[in-house]
Write a protein that holds these residues in place. Structure first.
Motif, PDB file in Angstrom:
ATOM      1  N   MET B   1      55.426 -45.163 -75.104  1.00  0.00           N
ATOM      2  CA  MET B   1      56.910 -45.415 -74.787  1.00  0.00           C
ATOM      3  C   MET B   1      57.852 -44.890 -76.072  1.00  0.00           C
ATOM      4  SD  MET B   1      59.602 -46.393 -72.769  1.00  0.00           S
ATOM      5  CE  MET B   1      61.162 -47.200 -72.874  1.00  0.00           C
ATOM      6  N   ARG B   2      57.484 -45.352 -77.115  1.00  0.00           N
ATOM      7  CA  ARG B   2      58.344 -44.980 -78.005  1.00  0.00           C
ATOM      8  C   ARG B   2      57.900 -43.654 -78.891  1.00  0.00           C
ATOM      9  NH1 ARG B   2      56.458 -50.493 -80.552  1.00  0.00           N
ATOM     10  NH2 ARG B   2      58.285 -51.866 -80.240  1.00  0.00           N
ATOM     11  N   LEU B   5      60.147 -41.493 -76.369  1.00  0.00           N
ATOM     12  CA  LEU B   5      61.610 -41.697 -76.856  1.00  0.00           C
ATOM     13  C   LEU B   5      61.816 -40.849 -78.123  1.00  0.00           C
ATOM     14  CD1 LEU B   5      62.213 -45.570 -76.425  1.00  0.00           C
ATOM     15  CD2 LEU B   5      63.549 -43.654 -75.290  1.00  0.00           C
ATOM     16  N   ARG B   9      64.251 -37.275 -78.580  1.00  0.00           N
ATOM     17  CA  ARG B   9      65.332 -37.239 -79.487  1.00  0.00           C
ATOM     18  C   ARG B   9      65.247 -36.139 -80.356  1.00  0.00           C
ATOM     19  NH1 ARG B   9      64.971 -36.969 -85.372  1.00  0.00           N
ATOM     20  NH2 ARG B   9      67.274 -36.889 -85.902  1.00  0.00           N
ATOM     21  N   LYS B  12      65.827 -32.782 -78.477  1.00  0.00           N
ATOM     22  CA  LYS B  12      67.322 -32.448 -78.426  1.00  0.00           C
ATOM     23  C   LYS B  12      67.898 -32.239 -79.643  1.00  0.00           C
ATOM     24  CE  LYS B  12      68.122 -36.224 -74.820  1.00  0.00           C
ATOM     25  NZ  LYS B  12      68.605 -37.623 -74.834  1.00  0.00           N
ATOM     26  N   GLU B  13      67.494 -32.974 -80.631  1.00  0.00           N
ATOM     27  CA  GLU B  13      68.054 -32.548 -82.020  1.00  0.00           C
ATOM     28  C   GLU B  13      67.796 -31.019 -82.532  1.00  0.00           C
ATOM     29  OE1 GLU B  13      70.260 -34.049 -85.054  1.00  0.00           O
ATOM     30  OE2 GLU B  13      69.314 -35.668 -83.553  1.00  0.00           O
ATOM     31  N   PHE B  84      67.639 -41.543 -91.911  1.00  0.00           N
ATOM     32  CA  PHE B  84      67.404 -41.836 -90.586  1.00  0.00           C
ATOM     33  C   PHE B  84      66.272 -42.168 -90.329  1.00  0.00           C
ATOM     34  CE2 PHE B  84      66.265 -40.548 -85.909  1.00  0.00           C
ATOM     35  CZ  PHE B  84      67.074 -41.594 -85.421  1.00  0.00           C
ATOM     36  N   ARG B  87      65.664 -45.923 -91.739  1.00  0.00           N
ATOM     37  CA  ARG B  87      65.870 -46.924 -90.591  1.00  0.00           C
ATOM     38  C   ARG B  87      65.017 -46.938 -89.677  1.00  0.00           C
ATOM     39  NH1 ARG B  87      70.462 -48.298 -87.855  1.00  0.00           N
ATOM     40  NH2 ARG B  87      71.941 -46.630 -88.553  1.00  0.00           N
ATOM     41  N   LEU B  88      63.847 -46.001 -89.292  1.00  0.00           N
ATOM     42  CA  LEU B  88      63.109 -46.035 -88.339  1.00  0.00           C
ATOM     43  C   LEU B  88      61.680 -46.535 -89.007  1.00  0.00           C
ATOM     44  CD1 LEU B  88      63.255 -42.461 -86.609  1.00  0.00           C
ATOM     45  CD2 LEU B  88      64.180 -44.552 -85.770  1.00  0.00           C
ATOM     46  N   PHE B  89      61.680 -46.445 -90.227  1.00  0.00           N
ATOM     47  CA  PHE B  89      60.440 -47.020 -90.999  1.00  0.00           C
ATOM     48  C   PHE B  89      60.435 -48.751 -91.178  1.00  0.00           C
ATOM     49  CE2 PHE B  89      59.661 -43.306 -94.119  1.00  0.00           C
ATOM     50  CZ  PHE B  89      58.778 -42.642 -93.226  1.00  0.00           C
ATOM     51  N   THR B  90      61.821 -49.273 -90.932  1.00  0.00           N
ATOM     52  CA  THR B  90      62.122 -50.474 -90.836  1.00  0.00           C
ATOM     53  C   THR B  90      61.777 -51.063 -89.538  1.00  0.00           C
ATOM     54  OG1 THR B  90      64.350 -50.587 -90.450  1.00  0.00           O
ATOM     55  CG2 THR B  90      63.432 -50.597 -92.742  1.00  0.00           C
ATOM     56  N   SER B  91      61.842 -50.091 -88.439  1.00  0.00           N
ATOM     57  CA  SER B  91      61.537 -50.462 -87.000  1.00  0.00           C
ATOM     58  C   SER B  91      59.946 -50.485 -86.848  1.00  0.00           C
ATOM     59  CB  SER B  91      62.001 -49.375 -86.154  1.00  0.00           C
ATOM     60  OG  SER B  91      61.321 -48.501 -85.962  1.00  0.00           O
ATOM     61  N   PRO B  92      59.805 -51.199 -85.546  1.00  0.00           N
ATOM     62  CA  PRO B  92      58.129 -51.354 -85.259  1.00  0.00           C
ATOM     63  C   PRO B  92      57.459 -50.129 -85.128  1.00  0.00           C
ATOM     64  CG  PRO B  92      59.699 -52.657 -83.739  1.00  0.00           C
ATOM     65  CD  PRO B  92      60.526 -51.911 -84.312  1.00  0.00           C
ATOM     66  N   MET B  93      57.941 -48.797 -85.145  1.00  0.00           N
ATOM     67  CA  MET B  93      57.486 -47.617 -85.049  1.00  0.00           C
ATOM     68  C   MET B  93      56.038 -47.456 -85.717  1.00  0.00           C
ATOM     69  SD  MET B  93      60.175 -44.614 -84.309  1.00  0.00           S
ATOM     70  CE  MET B  93      59.333 -43.365 -84.078  1.00  0.00           C
ATOM     71  N   THR B  94      55.306 -46.992 -85.364  1.00  0.00           N
ATOM     72  CA  THR B  94      53.892 -46.876 -85.923  1.00  0.00           C
ATOM     73  C   THR B  94      53.432 -45.318 -86.448  1.00  0.00           C
ATOM     74  OG1 THR B  94      52.587 -46.202 -84.079  1.00  0.00           O
ATOM     75  CG2 THR B  94      52.730 -48.551 -84.652  1.00  0.00           C
TER      76      THR B  94
END
Lengths: 241, 249
Positions: B1-2, B5, B9, B12-13, B84, B87-94
Motif C-alpha cells: 500500500m505504502r 502510494l 507520487r 507524478k513528480e 521531504f 519527513r518520510l523517514f520519521t513516518s512508518p515507511m520502511t
C-alpha cells in the motif's frame, strides 16, 4: 502523565558531543520550546526523539516506547514539520495531504476526508488543487504543518515553523498552533523569542549540547532577574546581557 | 500500500516536469529521426550499416533508459535537500517501501519509453515481430542498471552533482561505450576491450539479440549487465540505509 521521558540522552559525532547527557520529562498536551543558539544541539535532540538518528548513549521513551528499541512503534504516533517546508513540489495541496494520510495507514476514502478537513482547518481550501511549488512561503508552511497533523499524531515536532514568514503569516500560524495546545504534545524549536512567550508552556535552554535551564517564561525571567525572555535567554545562553 | 502510494507520487513528480517528459519520451525519437536521416544520406557503396535501423533501434532503446538514472537521482537528491525525505523517514515507511517506491516508477517509464522507441523504429523500417515485445521487457531489465546508478548518486550527492554525474557524464559514457554512436568493432584495441568489460555495450547487445530472437546471446549479455546491476543496487541500498539511519543525513 508524561509523553516524553528523556534520560541521559547523548549524541557524539567523533570528538564532538552534539547533545550531552540530556534528561527531561515533557507532559502530554504540553507545548515545550527548546531554545539555543545555532549548534546548541536542538535539532540533534529532535532528530533523536523523532527516530531519525540513534543516540550514542542514554534513551528517550515516547508514549511508552524507547527510541532505541521500538522506533517503528514511535513513528506511528509522531509527526514532524521540518525546518524546510518539506512538501512534494509537483503534487497539489490535496495530493500532498492525501499522500501523508495514506502513508500513515488511512485508506483512500479516509485520506480524502482527512485532507478536506485539515485543508479547511488550515485555510488551504482555496488552493487544494494548486501545486505545492506554486504556493507562497506562508502557505507552504501551513501545508507542511497540515501534513504533519493529518496523521493525528500524539507528539508533534515543529522545527522553526515560522522561519522566513511575514508577520501576518506568522500570527496566523501561531493561532493554528495555539489551537492544538492541550490536545497534542508539541516540541517547538525557534529563534523567535516572542513566539516562545506566546506559545510555550515551558522552555528549555540548550548550550553546547547541555540543557542549562528549564521552566516557564516567568520562572526563567525570575531566575535571571530580567524583565523579558530575551534578556533571560541571553544570560542563560552565556551571551552578553 | 505504502509502496504504491509512494510510487504514484514519484511518477507524478517526474512526469509533471516537461523537461523530464522531453528527455524521457521525446529525445530518443529525435535521435531516431536524426540518425535515420544520416543513415539515408550514407551512400550504399560505403557499406556502413552503423545507423541501419536494426543497429539503431536497440542502441536508442538502451540510450533512452540512461535518463532513468538522471530522473531517479534528481528526485532523491531533491527529496533529501527539501527535507521531504526527512519527513518520510520519521513516518512508518520502511527501507523496502523507499527502494521499491523509487524503483517501480522508473521501470514503468523505461517500459513505456522502450515501447515507444521500438515501435517508432518499426515505423522507420524495423521488422515488427513479437520479438519487439520481448525487447521492451529486456530493455526494462537493462534499465535497472541506470535506476540503481540514480539511486546511488541521489543518496550521496546534491541535485546539481547528480545532474552532472547522471545527466552529463553517465549519458556520455553510456552513449560512447555502448556502440550506439560509434562502430566499436572498427575501433577495436583497448577501447573495444573496455567496452566489453563495461555493461553498456552488453545492454545494447542483449536488446539486439532479443530483436533477432537469439536467446543464447540474450542470456550471456544480460548476465553481464545484471552482475553490474546487482553491485550498484547493493551500494545504493547501503548508501540509502545510511541516510535512513540518519548518522550521515
Amino acid at each position: 502523565m508524561s509523553a516524553i521521558t528523556i534520560t541521559n540522552l547523548t549524541k557524539k559525532y567523533r570528538e564532538v558531543t552534539a547533545v550531552n547527557n540530556l534528561s527531561l520529562t515533557i507532559e502530554q498536551g504540553e507545548l515545550f520550546s527548546l531554545l539555543g543558539v545555532n549548534g546548541a544541539g536542538k535539532t540533534t535532540t529532535i532528530k533523536m526523539l523523532s527516530c531519525l538518528i540513534k543516540p550514542t548513549d542514554g534513551d528517550a521513551v515516547l508514549l511508552g516506547n524507547s527510541v532505541k528499541e521500538h522506533p517503528q512503534a514511535i513513528k506511528e504516533k509522531i509527526n514532524i514539520s521540518p525546518q524546510e517546508t518539506a512538501v512534494a513540489a509537483n503534487l497539489s495541496v490535496a495530493e500532498n495531504l492525501e499522500l501523508t494520510a495514506g502513508i500513515y495507514g488511512q485508506d483512500s476514502k479516509s485520506a480524502k476526508k482527512s485532507a478536506d478537513e485539515i485543508a479547511s482547518q488550515f485555510g488551504l481550501d482555496g488552493v487544494r488543487k494548486k501545486k505545492a511549488k506554486q504556493l507562497s512561503g506562508g502557505m507552504q508552511r501551513r501545508l507542511s504543518i497540515a501534513m504533519a497533523l493529518i496523521s493525528t499524531p500524539q507528539i508533534l515536532f515543529l522545527d522553526e515553523p515560522t522561519l522566513g514568514l511575514d508577520v501576518l503569516a506568522r500570527r496566523e500560524l501561531w493561532a493554528s498552533i495555539k489551537a492544538l495546545k492541550g490536545k497534542v504534545t508539541i516540541i517547538l524549536t525557534t529563534h523567535y523569542l516572542e513566539e516562545v512567550e506566546v506559545l510555550s508552556d515551558r522552555v528549555g535552554i540548550m548550550v553546547n549540547g547541555k540543557l542549562t535551564a528549564i521552566g516557564t517564561v516567568a520562572e526563567l525571567t525570575e531566575q535571571t532577574g530580567t524583565s523579558n525572555l530575551e534578556d533571560a535567554f541571553v544570560l542563560l545562553a552565556g551571551g552578553v546581557a | 500500500m505504502r509502496i504504491i502510494l509512494f510510487a504514484k507520487r514519484n511518477i507524478k513528480e517526474i512526469l509533471r516536469d516537461p523537461i523530464n517528459l522531453f528527455f524521457g519520451l521525446g529525445f530518443p525519437l529525435i535521435l531516431l529521426a536524426l540518425l535515420s536521416v544520416i543513415n539515408a544520406a550514407i551512400p550504399p557503396e560505403a557499406n556502413n550499416p552503423m545507423f541501419a535501423i536494426e543497429n539503431l533501434a536497440p542502441g536508442l532503446a538502451m540510450f533512452g533508459t540512461v535518463f532513468m538514472a538522471l530522473f531517479a537521482g534528481m528526485l532523491i537528491a531533491k527529496d533529501r535537500t527539501s527535507s521531504f525525505l526527512m519527513r518520510l523517514f520519521t513516518s512508518p515507511m520502511t527501507a523496502l517501501d523507499f527502494l521499491l517506491g523509487y524503483t517501480l516508477p522508473m521501470l514503468i517509464m523505461a517500459l513505456g519509453q522502450a515501447a515507444i522507441t521500438l515501435l517508432a523504429s518499426g515505423i522507420a523500417g524495423l521488422e515488427i515481430t513479437v520479438n519487439i515485445l520481448l525487447a521492451v521487457v529486456v530493455t526494462m531489465l537493462t534499465s535497472l542498471l541506470f535506476v540503481g546508478a540514480g539511486l546511488l548518486c541521489g543518496s550521496l550527492m546534491g541535485d546539481k552533482a547528480v545532474g552532472g554525474m547522471c545527466g552529463a557524464l553517465l549519458t556520455n559514457v553510456a552513449g560512447w561505450l555502448s556502440g550506439v554512436f560509434i562502430p566499436l568493432d572498427l575501433i577495436g584495441g583497448a577501447f573495444k576491450t573496455t567496452t566489453d568489460v563495461l555493461p553498456f555495450y552488453h545492454s545494447v547487445q542483449a536488446i539486439r539479440a532479443t530483436l533477432d530472437g537469439n536467446s543464447g546471446d540474450i542470456i550471456s549479455h544480460l548476465a553481464v549487465v545484471m552482475g553490474y546491476t546487482v553491485v550498484i543496487f547493493v551500494l545504493a541500498v547501503i548508501a540509502f540505509q545510511s541516510k535512513i539511519s540518519g548518522d550521515k543525513a
